[in-house]
Design an enzyme around this catalytic site. Structure first.
Site, mmCIF file in Angstrom:
data_model
loop_
_atom_site.group_PDB
_atom_site.id
_atom_site.type_symbol
_atom_site.label_atom_id
_atom_site.label_comp_id
_atom_site.label_asym_id
_atom_site.label_seq_id
_atom_site.Cartn_x
_atom_site.Cartn_y
_atom_site.Cartn_z
ATOM 1 N N ASP A 170 42.935 62.977 29.558
ATOM 2 C CA ASP A 170 42.008 63.246 30.663
ATOM 3 C C ASP A 170 40.654 63.709 30.104
ATOM 4 O O ASP A 170 39.592 63.258 30.536
ATOM 5 C CB ASP A 170 42.622 64.339 31.563
ATOM 6 N N HIS A 253 38.011 56.847 34.983
ATOM 7 C CA HIS A 253 38.814 57.315 36.122
ATOM 8 C C HIS A 253 38.993 56.223 37.194
ATOM 9 O O HIS A 253 40.012 56.193 37.874
ATOM 10 C CB HIS A 253 38.228 58.594 36.735
ATOM 11 N N HIS A 256 41.757 54.189 35.916
ATOM 12 C CA HIS A 256 42.982 54.966 36.180
ATOM 13 C C HIS A 256 43.448 54.744 37.616
ATOM 14 O O HIS A 256 44.610 54.461 37.880
ATOM 15 C CB HIS A 256 42.746 56.460 35.944
ATOM 16 N N HIS A 270 48.707 61.380 34.672
ATOM 17 C CA HIS A 270 47.287 61.109 34.956
ATOM 18 C C HIS A 270 46.500 60.847 33.661
ATOM 19 O O HIS A 270 45.848 59.824 33.512
ATOM 20 C CB HIS A 270 46.716 62.318 35.708
HETATM 21 ZN ZN LIG Z 1 41.086 63.332 35.419
#
Ligand SMILES: [Zn+2]
Length: 365
Positions: A170, A253, A256, A270
């Protein structure tokens, strides 16, 4: 042109820092209400209770594992009945997000005590709300960041290393996304431009990962608290938190989010999917070869995914990969914060190349 930079009220980190919790909470009032992850509630809280109670009266409730509107309502009414002055969230991302939402509902200060370093959620002014069955429902934008974030690295080092590694995935996106937002003059999470402070913190986040990521992973695997582990916990929690919120999000992101449309990726964290998004963003934005090699080497060293197979997509069809790419490029997605115009085809090819490049490197190792 206005820039906004968001910070938590106070950030405390270190081994055994949990012992300071009572004293820190007493700055906000005389009664606290703690929402605890079941493990902490059963195993750790009974040991700590006595020390905390010396400085502040605290009542605790077990979190039911879902940050849903129903759970937020249930906990809010208990906290209200007890006339709590301050709300505390002790646990993983969902526990923390629930505590932030309860505090917002009751207009009380909130303290956050993450027990894993798997995301940059603890410092942010945002809660992700799910349905009771666990699907994404909405983002709850909060008017302020947590008043206190307290991270006990002894607790973090007890958790399986996969959590801290996922947190690094992340955090890996932070610098690349902030840099893109800065170049594009794109908006950060506050809807304003990013400050040079946010960009500098995002860059420090990246440098810290590259320098200490490997050692921190080893330390966590052996439950050892070392300077490298401390640096990575700070990068994952504070630098990445400030960096993403005040620097802004971009391709990593969004990719993602695209990956989450495929059910096969659901067992992956995540940060693991963000890592794939970050790698794909390097090809998408035409980064120099030395940067691409550095980031792949980092992912390999700490155990982050570098191929689609690593996130459950070993036999993905082109049609499914295109679904990911199309979802990543939806209107309003942060991928459009990249300084270049991005199309689904470009994302599709970037993901293909990530997979091919990751596999080729694996064959050489
Ligand atoms: Zn994140």
């Amino acid at each position: 042109m206005i820039s906004t930079t968001l910070f938590p009220g106070r950030y405390i980190q270190g081994a055994d820092s949990i012992k300071r919790l009572g004293t820190e909470l007493s700055r906000f009032g005389q009664k606290g209400f703690a929402i605890c992850t079941p493990f902490f509630f059963e195993k750790r809280l009974p040991i700590l209770q006595n020390d905390i109670q010396k400085v502040i009266r605290i009542k605790a409730e077990k979190f039911n594992r879902q940050c849903s509107d129903e759970e937020i309502d249930r906990l809010s009414s208990i906290a209200e009945t007890q006339e709590a002055d301050v709300i505390v969230g002790i646990g993983g991302g969902k526990t923390v997000d629930t505590a932030k939402a309860v505090a917002y509902k009751l207009n009380r200060p909130v303290a956050v005590v993450p027990t894993i370093a798997s995301t940059d959620a603890p410092c942010s002014a945002l809660s992700v709300i799910y349905t009771q069955t666990g699907s994404f429902k909405r983002y709850l934008m909060l008017p302020k960041n947590p008043d206190l974030v307290l991270v006990d690295t002894k607790i973090i080092a007890q958790a399986p290393a996969r959590f801290i590694v996922s947190g690094m995935g992340d955090a890996l996106a932070t610098w690349f996304e902030a840099e893109s937002c800065k170049t594009k003059y794109a908006k950060n999470m506050a809807g304003d431009l990013c400050s040079i402070t946010a960009v500098a913190l995002a860059e420090l986040c990246y440098k810290t990962l590259i320098e200490y990521g490997h050692l921190a992973t080893l330390a966590c695997e052996n439950h050892a608290i070392t300077p490298a582990l401390e640096h990575i916990v700070e990068a994952n929690t504070l630098l990445s938190g400030l960096g993403f919120e005040s620097g802004g999000l971009a391709a990593a992101h969004a990719i993602h989010n695209g990956l989450t449309v495929l059910e096969q990726t659901q067992n992956h964290f995540h940060g693991e999917k963000v890592a794939i998004g970050t790698l794909a963003s390097l090809f998408l934005t035409d980064k120099p070869m030395d940067v691409i090699n550095d980031v792949f080497s980092f992912c390999e060293a700490v155990g982050l995914p570098t191929t689609l197979g690593d996130i459950g997509l070993s036999d993905i069809s082109d049609a499914d990969l295109m679904k990911v790419a199309q979802s990543a490029c939806k209107e309003g997605e942060s991928i459009h914060n990249e300084p270049i115009p991005v199309t689904p085809e470009m994302v599709f090819y970037a993901l293909k190349l990530t997979d091919a490049f990751g596999k080729k490197r694996q064959r050489k190792v």
